[in-house]
Design an enzyme around this catalytic site. Structure first.
Site, mmCIF file in Angstrom:
data_model
loop_
_atom_site.group_PDB
_atom_site.id
_atom_site.type_symbol
_atom_site.label_atom_id
_atom_site.label_comp_id
_atom_site.label_asym_id
_atom_site.label_seq_id
_atom_site.Cartn_x
_atom_site.Cartn_y
_atom_site.Cartn_z
ATOM 1 N N GLU A 196 2.085 -3.256 1.726
ATOM 2 C CA GLU A 196 3.069 -4.130 2.393
ATOM 3 C C GLU A 196 2.616 -4.537 3.804
ATOM 4 O O GLU A 196 3.407 -4.546 4.743
ATOM 5 C CB GLU A 196 4.437 -3.444 2.472
ATOM 6 C CG GLU A 196 5.089 -3.202 1.138
ATOM 7 C CD GLU A 196 5.389 -4.487 0.371
ATOM 8 O OE1 GLU A 196 5.605 -5.540 0.999
ATOM 9 O OE2 GLU A 196 5.388 -4.437 -0.874
ATOM 10 N N GLN A 245 4.804 26.167 16.612
ATOM 11 C CA GLN A 245 5.944 25.346 17.002
ATOM 12 C C GLN A 245 5.466 23.957 17.420
ATOM 13 O O GLN A 245 6.091 22.939 17.094
ATOM 14 C CB GLN A 245 6.692 26.008 18.172
ATOM 15 C CG GLN A 245 7.297 27.359 17.810
ATOM 16 C CD GLN A 245 7.623 28.193 19.039
ATOM 17 O OE1 GLN A 245 7.642 27.693 20.163
ATOM 18 N NE2 GLN A 245 7.872 29.477 18.837
ATOM 19 N N TYR A 261 5.777 -8.410 -10.164
ATOM 20 C CA TYR A 261 5.499 -9.494 -9.231
ATOM 21 C C TYR A 261 4.008 -9.467 -8.895
ATOM 22 O O TYR A 261 3.539 -8.529 -8.237
ATOM 23 C CB TYR A 261 6.336 -9.296 -7.972
ATOM 24 C CG TYR A 261 6.174 -10.393 -6.941
ATOM 25 C CD1 TYR A 261 7.009 -11.517 -6.954
ATOM 26 C CD2 TYR A 261 5.199 -10.303 -5.959
ATOM 27 C CE1 TYR A 261 6.864 -12.512 -6.009
ATOM 28 C CE2 TYR A 261 5.045 -11.307 -5.016
ATOM 29 C CZ TYR A 261 5.884 -12.404 -5.046
ATOM 30 O OH TYR A 261 5.740 -13.407 -4.121
ATOM 31 N N ARG A 292 2.054 -0.644 20.139
ATOM 32 C CA ARG A 292 2.445 0.764 20.064
ATOM 33 C C ARG A 292 3.373 1.131 21.215
ATOM 34 O O ARG A 292 4.337 1.870 21.044
ATOM 35 C CB ARG A 292 1.209 1.658 20.079
ATOM 36 C CG ARG A 292 0.408 1.577 18.788
ATOM 37 C CD ARG A 292 -0.594 2.721 18.652
ATOM 38 N NE ARG A 292 -1.525 2.426 17.563
ATOM 39 C CZ ARG A 292 -2.720 1.861 17.740
ATOM 40 N NH1 ARG A 292 -3.154 1.560 18.952
ATOM 41 N NH2 ARG A 292 -3.481 1.619 16.695
#
Lengths: 671, 671
Positions: A430, A337, A145, A532
């Site tokens: 995209e 962590q 495409y 956001r």
């Protein structure tokens, strides 16, 4: 007893697996669904039994040509095996099968399946479908495409490729009038495809009718050489996704038959008369789907990379926390962590929202068929914003996982470089992320206008909260709040406030004489912030809702730890916004931080079992650091010894340069 | 008239260059110094006239073996030409010459120069120096420095390689007892070097004396093959820096003469008696230097990448801001400015602090020679923190520049992928960033203890502010403040507050019964925050001071715009910390944001000229998007057409896989 524990494993990892407070297999079932988990195991087994799916060597050792050859081989093989290995009507199965056989780095006819065939189905008229569709489905050709050009991406109006109708021969003449009109980026265009959908400006009878799709043969079916007038090739190496031959394409007055134009909607009659589509139709659905899919894709990347980082952090020992007691696993460090666990939490949040948004997409498609398009704008808006937020947060998170593995994370053997370079592509493909954030913001500003004018739209779950009044003060740490209502209200408050503030500023700037567009540009950074905040609210609410659905207490408790980390980590991330209008107090922020650190400590003993339950196989991880068995170091050495430079003890050119330099120096010093 | 304007340039870029409010050449002189700028031009000219420095093809097209061959060829050539091209006693000249000839991706004897020769100079006794140093300087051998092992990096105590003295033969026996003891990572170790400094645990008379350096021959001088008992090779492909053959090394009972041990400090006598060094000496200087150098390195990356992003954003047009007036340069979008301009400002800030810290380093080295070691802890502390903060902020900034270039930024042709993968390496090499942040924090905690006990140390510029009382309320927007005193005070306030808070918590946790080490680990994330606040203060103060020194008003004004952006951008970055104790008000944050947006608008018309004045040549940028002439699109196409996949119209394996698949499908459909 975890099914991930086997004899010969690194004992440090086994010890971690034994510590889990829950049943790993039950968690995996919850995570994937019982049926899917069973099918995953069967599919993985199928692939393991067919060694032809193996890479002849780690892909990190391959040249680009070798990469593409290997990917092509496996893609053809995958097609051949699909019907035996999976139920091809179930997306989950084909996604997983493809992930196992082809990995994350693309394949040579992905676009044929994802873009070309749907275009034929949606845009070809009946006669064209009869001719093209069976061949496409049988893979008698491979099509792609081609829309994006060097100078322009998604803005159809500005595409420069022309298709000029010549009624004398009843042909279109395809032409690339400028350098910038060169088609550039379409996946699989460079080398693999012999056909392409081509978007071009349609000219007939001296008039331009805008961009329309054409179906164009690019290469000879027998020799695969480009047809006359067509220049086609690969756009060269990229940051990642190098197994995909993204291509360029130029037309030099190439004639194609009239019926090459997709004619389900608009038409050109033999005499050149343009017949417009009966109703102008916005077809966002493919784009919405792909953007929604990015959310799940980012979840997969994050869960894979946090699996690698957690496992490696269980077998890597460094430094003593309590002197004299020996070196500790690096996962015992709070900083470690803090790097890794939020990525697990975000991965889970993205997975849940990704599932939700795909369901919403399917529901909306059904609604559209039934004539109800009311949910389309909200779906479109949230999918743009989610794509932008999750792709960026996801990519940053992968780098945190990588860097948590120190120098060894920088090796291709870690698997991280491939994961990152593929994942970060989603920030620009995209729909570039800033464009996406501003798309969502347009919708939010519409909502703000409705709020200010007191005319709320039809209620719906995604956007409703903007029209509600929440508490005027943050209630975090003030009330018993097992469902984190106070945190969600804080996110809602922030989203509402920044949206309305930027709306008011837009209005004010226009009152001061700015055009709408200039005012918009002056507010653009803050508009992105509004998006956001909206996306954060969506992700958080979805996470809370999904955790509430879990029945099993031991599993729910683990999810609650992740949720606690997720929500309070996000509070600290947007703390300035919550503090600046006095909504949240400094004390409440301290409480949020404490909750983050508490959650880290709670997750620590379960970490290895949590990542096990994501059920990501070594074949998918492609990581020496993240191996299930934890036997990292010996395999790192083996991996290096297999690498191309080590085929020679002495590099073939050594004596030509360094050898010669040293020899001459020694000769000279003897004189 | 800018010297960067030439005939045939992209007119959009020329227009930008003409808009500048200042003289680009005067700015370049200010930036580099007049003498250095002149020398840069002469050196660049020298390199341009010697075409043998050219790459035979873009490095992005090369296999790793080709990359290393090319780098080796150019490294030898660079050495041969150095005396003619530059004044080798001036670091600035050799850095620039190397950057032009070898690029940013490393070279096959970098470690020989940077690590091996200094080790010989600092650790070999006189007899050893007489033997080794002339040969090293003449490049009769190439040596590297092998300390890091697979299982341990900088922690000397935990290295596992052993050197056991055998008095019978007066030899050491080098041995790698475990997989994790394998030397792993040393640069140039894999293929290039034939000697290495090797750190190993010294055993004699049954006792371990800790890690000591040995000078070891690895490969035969004539054949370059590894000597018996030595396994050496390349560690395989990495995220970046692939021209460097980082290596692994294992010893199987390899005997080396007693005098292979570096004996300037400690010694082994022939009978095996260990003679300790006369005074135990912390030799941090090389590490401090390298960490300080990272600050300047990150500046170079940021300035290069912002050059690319600004130039491309001047020639890329997309969308209309005002309908009907045509597509605008993407640099006109506020979101684009917000992505790129802070990276310019940070690049400049890093450059200024990088210069300052190297001067401080040199001053401190002089002081040490004169017996004054008082500045060492502060220098060590700030260099660790600066390394961590600038490497991470820098790398993130490069990605912002890349993504600002949309899809095209993802091409290797953009130059960004190489820049990022090289730059991000600095987050984990020479001291992993979390370790670095905590090193600085140890120093800050010492200072906090001194504050709480009311015993300030000897005054010095880097740390003094911690002992002062600043204003209790933020004065941003309250006062006329041309020198940004109020912003600096805000950063100082934040740094002081978080440092003291985390110190108090450490004390409290110990009072509750935790060991110091466990308390430290529980506070580790906040300790890192304290370091970041300290480093922010340092960077900001240095920037303000340096701008104040500029005499020329038109140049100073440009720097002031960058400074305004830098400072208020940093205020927004640490806003939560300034708001949470009520020091700053929400209104003041709004003021800070407004200052950010104002600065973006002020920088916009000068942007192209600002990046020109960094004087980074096309040869250094290696970027089709960032070309001086702005002729991007045609060169992008040329670049792609040169790439390896396009050597074939049809890939050699096409008919084996895709061709066969389609043929068979067509055969079948005919049946």
């Amino acid at each position: 007893m975890s099914r991930y524990i086997r004899e010969g494993d690194n004992p440090d990892l086994t010890e971690e697996r034994r510590k889990a407070s829950f049943d790993t297999e039950a968690m995996a079932e919850l995570f994937w669904g019982a049926r899917n988990l069973m099918r995953r195991r069967e599919i993985a087994n199928y692939v393991e039994q067919h060694r032809e799916f193996d890479d002849p060597q780690p892909t990190a050792f391959m040249t680009r040509e070798e990469l593409i050859e290997n990917a092509t081989r496996k893609a053809v093989l995958t097609m051949e095996h699909a019907e035996k290995a999976i139920d091809i009507t179930r997306d989950e199965e084909s996604h997983y099968f493809n992930a196992l056989t082809m990995g994350i780095d693309g394949n040579p006819f992905g676009l044929h399946l994802v873009m070309a065939i749907p275009t034929i189905m949606n845009n070809a008229d009946e006669g064209q479908q009869d001719e093209w569709l069976p061949k496409a489905l049988n893979r008698e050709f491979i099509a792609t495409y081609a829309q994006t050009e060097m100078g322009h991406g998604t803005n159809l109006k500005k595409l420069e490729t022309t298709a000029t109708y010549d009624p004398k021969t009843q042909e279109f003449i395809l032409h690339s009038p400028t350098i910038t009109s060169t088609k550039w980026w379409p996946g699989n265009l460079g080398k693999s495809s012999n056909y392409s959908v081509v978007m071009a400006q349609l000219y007939s009878q001296g008039k331009c009718y805008g961009a329309h799709p054409f179906f164009v043969q690019l290469r000879d079916l027998r020799t695969h050489k480009p047809l006359p007038g067509i220049t086609v090739g690969d756009i060269g190496p990229k940051f990642g996704i190098n197994t995909n031959d993204n291509g360029f394409l130029r037309f030099d007055q190439v004639r194609i038959p009239r019926r090459s134009m997709f004619m389900k909607h608009a038409k050109i009659l033999p005499d050149g008369t343009y017949v417009p589509p009966s109703h102008s139709k916005l077809n966002y659905s493919a784009m919405v789907y792909v953007r929604a899919a990015v959310v799940s894709l980012m979840a997969s990347h994050l869960l894979a990379c946090s699996t690698i980082a957690v496992r490696y952090s269980c077998i890597r020992r460094q430094g003593e926390i309590t002197p004299g007691t020996g070196e500790v696993k690096v996962l015992d460090y709070q900083t470690q962590q803090y790097r890794i666990f939020p990525q697990i939490a975000r991965g889970v949040a993205f997975r849940l929202s990704g599932n939700y948004i795909i369901q919403l997409y399917r529901q909306t498609m059904t609604d559209i068929k039934n004539g109800d398009i009311s949910a389309v704008p909200d779906l479109h808006a949230i999918s743009c914003g989610l794509k932008a937020v999750t792709s960026y947060q996801g990519a940053l998170g992968l780098e945190q996982c990588r860097m948590a593995c120190g120098g060894h994370g920088y090796l291709q053997a870690s698997g991280f470089p491939l994961q990152y370079t593929v994942a970060i592509g989603a920030c620009t493909y995209e729909g570039e992320n800033m464009v996406m954030l501003l798309q969502t913001a347009r919708h939010l500003i519409k909502m703000a206008k409705a709020i200010r004018s007191g005319r709320p739209p039809k209620p719906n779950k995604v956007i409703d909260y903007l029209f509600k009044k929440g508490p005027t003060k943050c209630l975090i740490d003030q009330t018993y709040d097992p469902n984190y209502q106070s945190v969600l209200e804080a996110f809602e408050h922030l989203s509402r406030r920044v949206t309305l503030e930027v709306y008011d500023r837009l209005v004010q700037l226009q009152q001061q004489g700015r055009s709408y567009e200039l005012a918009w540009n002056e507010c653009a950074v803050d508009l992105c912030k509004a998006t956001r905040a909206h996306v954060r609210t969506f992700l958080a609410k979805t996470f809370v809702e999904e955790v509430n659905k879990i029945a099993d207490i031991s599993l729910k408790s683990v999810f609650q730890d992740l949720l606690q980390l997720y929500l309070f980590y996000e509070v600290t991330e947007c703390a300035a916004g919550l503090l600046e209008d006095g909504f949240m107090s400094g004390q409440q922020l301290t409480y949020a931080k404490k909750n983050v650190y508490d959650a880290l400590a709670k997750i620590r003993p379960n970490a290895a079992a949590i990542v096990d339950s994501f059920d990501i196989s070594d074949r998918e991880l492609q990581s020496v650091l993240g191996r299930r068995d934890g036997n990292v170091y010996e395999n790192l050495l083996k991996w290096a010894q297999m690498s191309p430079l080590n085929k020679h003890d002495v590099l073939p050119f050594h004596h030509k340069y360094l050898g010669k330099m040293m020899d001459e120096a020694r000769q000279k010093s003897k004189l």
